[in-house]
Write an enzyme that holds these catalytic residues in place. Sequence first.
Site, PDB file in Angstrom:
ATOM      1  N   SER A 198       1.408  -4.215  12.516  1.00 43.34           N
ATOM      2  CA  SER A 198      -0.045  -4.625  12.997  1.00 43.34           C
ATOM      3  C   SER A 198       0.327  -5.992  13.803  1.00 43.34           C
ATOM      4  O   SER A 198      -0.704  -6.531  14.058  1.00 43.34           O
ATOM      5  CB  SER A 198      -1.015  -4.815  13.054  1.00 43.34           C
ATOM      6  N   ARG A 230      -3.345  -1.018 -12.353  1.00 45.50           N
ATOM      7  CA  ARG A 230      -4.586  -0.232 -12.978  1.00 45.50           C
ATOM      8  C   ARG A 230      -4.288  -0.099 -15.027  1.00 45.50           C
ATOM      9  O   ARG A 230      -5.267  -0.560 -15.518  1.00 45.50           O
ATOM     10  CB  ARG A 230      -5.501   0.921 -12.439  1.00 45.50           C
ATOM     11  N   CYS A 273     -11.325   5.414  -6.817  1.00 46.02           N
ATOM     12  CA  CYS A 273     -12.563   5.895  -6.337  1.00 46.02           C
ATOM     13  C   CYS A 273     -13.176   6.868  -6.433  1.00 46.02           C
ATOM     14  O   CYS A 273     -14.461   6.843  -7.301  1.00 46.02           O
ATOM     15  CB  CYS A 273     -12.817   6.173  -4.639  1.00 46.02           C
ATOM     16  N   HIS A 304     -16.997  10.833  -1.554  1.00 49.58           N
ATOM     17  CA  HIS A 304     -17.173  11.828  -2.962  1.00 49.58           C
ATOM     18  C   HIS A 304     -18.184  12.568  -3.417  1.00 49.58           C
ATOM     19  O   HIS A 304     -18.553  11.823  -3.523  1.00 49.58           O
ATOM     20  CB  HIS A 304     -15.949  11.034  -4.297  1.00 49.58           C
TER      21      HIS A 304
HETATM   22  P1  A2P Z   1      -0.457  -1.210   9.223  1.00 47.50           P
HETATM   23  O1  A2P Z   1      -1.640  -0.714  10.144  1.00 47.50           O
HETATM   24  O2  A2P Z   1       0.288  -2.825   9.750  1.00 47.50           O
HETATM   25  O3  A2P Z   1       0.959  -0.306   8.912  1.00 47.50           O
HETATM   26  P2  A2P Z   1      -4.635   3.451   5.544  1.00 47.50           P
HETATM   27  O4  A2P Z   1      -4.244   3.449   3.581  1.00 47.50           O
HETATM   28  O5  A2P Z   1      -6.252   3.878   5.352  1.00 47.50           O
HETATM   29  O6  A2P Z   1      -3.592   4.175   6.097  1.00 47.50           O
HETATM   30  O7  A2P Z   1      -4.084   1.600   5.425  1.00 47.50           O
HETATM   31  C1  A2P Z   1      -3.040   1.096   4.541  1.00 47.50           C
HETATM   32  C2  A2P Z   1      -2.741  -0.347   5.047  1.00 47.50           C
HETATM   33  O8  A2P Z   1      -1.871  -0.808   4.502  1.00 47.50           O
HETATM   34  C3  A2P Z   1      -2.673  -0.895   6.538  1.00 47.50           C
HETATM   35  O9  A2P Z   1      -3.480  -1.801   7.158  1.00 47.50           O
HETATM   36  C4  A2P Z   1      -1.314  -0.867   6.577  1.00 47.50           C
HETATM   37  O10 A2P Z   1      -0.856  -1.735   7.456  1.00 47.50           O
HETATM   38  C5  A2P Z   1      -0.947  -1.971   5.149  1.00 47.50           C
HETATM   39  N1  A2P Z   1       0.003  -2.165   4.824  1.00 47.50           N
HETATM   40  C6  A2P Z   1       1.473  -0.151   4.736  1.00 47.50           C
HETATM   41  N2  A2P Z   1       2.604  -0.898   4.419  1.00 47.50           N
HETATM   42  C7  A2P Z   1       2.454  -2.479   4.554  1.00 47.50           C
HETATM   43  C8  A2P Z   1       3.386  -3.277   4.311  1.00 47.50           C
HETATM   44  N3  A2P Z   1       5.077  -3.400   4.045  1.00 47.50           N
HETATM   45  N4  A2P Z   1       3.065  -5.409   4.292  1.00 47.50           N
HETATM   46  C9  A2P Z   1       1.899  -4.574   4.543  1.00 47.50           C
HETATM   47  N5  A2P Z   1       0.675  -4.294   4.821  1.00 47.50           N
HETATM   48  C10 A2P Z   1       1.461  -3.016   4.790  1.00 47.50           C
END
Ligand code: A2P
Length: 333
Positions: A41, A101, A130, A237
């Site tokens: 992203s 946690r 949650c 939930h």
């Molecule tokens: P990204 O969208 O770039 O993969 P969810 O649990 O709803 O799927 O969201 C997971 C979140 O954690 C997303 O914002 C994802 O970003 C982020 N994420 C996953 N892996 C990493 C990482 N290695 N470093 C930073 N953010 C991460």
Amino acid sequence: MKKYKLAVVGVTGMVGRTFLKILEERNLPISEIFFFASSRSAGQKITFQNKEYVIEELNENSFDRGIDIALFSAGGSVSQKYAPIAAEKGCIVIDNSSAWRMDPSVPLVVPEVNPEDIKLNRGIIANPNCSTIQAVVVLKPLYDKYGIKRVVFSTYQAVSGAGMDGYKDLENGLKGQAPKKFPYPIAGNLLPHIDVFTENGYTKEEMKMINETRKILGDDSLRITATTVRVPVFNSHSESINIELEKPFELEDLKNTLKEAPGIVVQDDPGNNLYPMPITANGRDEVFVGRIRRDESVENGVNLWVVADNIRKGAATNTVQIAQKLIEYLDKE
Ligand code: A2P
């Protein structure tokens, strides 16, 4: 009033997006804000308080700019690695994953229940699971007034609790597509399986409910059992909570105790078909309680039906509430 530098880690996720909404709604005293996600992203734009920001890839130097508070929701392994790095640099992390946690040096906080524990932090504060959050908001006033002998949790958990991929499995499953996140279809089905199975036959989700409830209420000997189930509901939930109280109670008193407690809305009028449901809890920050009735099979038993928006009160709202309390304490320093 002091202003604080904030960071949001995992901003593109189910909970991360909701952090933004709630931070906007609650208008925290923010001087600067930074947004992080994975390399997937990085570079994407995001709007916060009518201003555009660029999402950055999280790395080991992300916190080298005097960030005061970071809200993390990017999964356990990201928190495991980066929360200590952030804390080391003087940032206080409020972590939504399960990574920290149960660490004895990390406070596990629900602001309606144990806000003072925030003061014990050494750089990391954990946001509970949650299902645990909505349960303890309701258990706490009863624990204080009547004492609790034993609790039986049975949950009916929405797919949003499994993140974006869980949500998509239900969306796509309703169109007949195969699941990607869950081991079986969730549309038209339910799964008595949340998180992984542990050696004692319980899932990790069930053990989280048991262990976290004890930690938050500060009672290691509390007798609790749990069955957690994923249901084909998009969000919010529901939980059936059966409680054996220590002391006798009058049902009306018990209802009033719940009505007066912080963060709870009692919706209990069976004559008018009034009871909590996911569709009415969605988008709300309170925990809804109904179907309040005596369990006549034991002494001092009561049954409750408890529903809350798991992405808001179960995750993002609770995390932001912790940040607000933390700021209140930091302002006094
Ligand atoms: P990204 O969208 O770039 O993969 P969810 O649990 O709803 O799927 O969201 C997971 C979140 O954690 C997303 O914002 C994802 O970003 C982020 N994420 C996953 N892996 C990493 C990482 N290695 N470093 C930073 N953010 C991460």
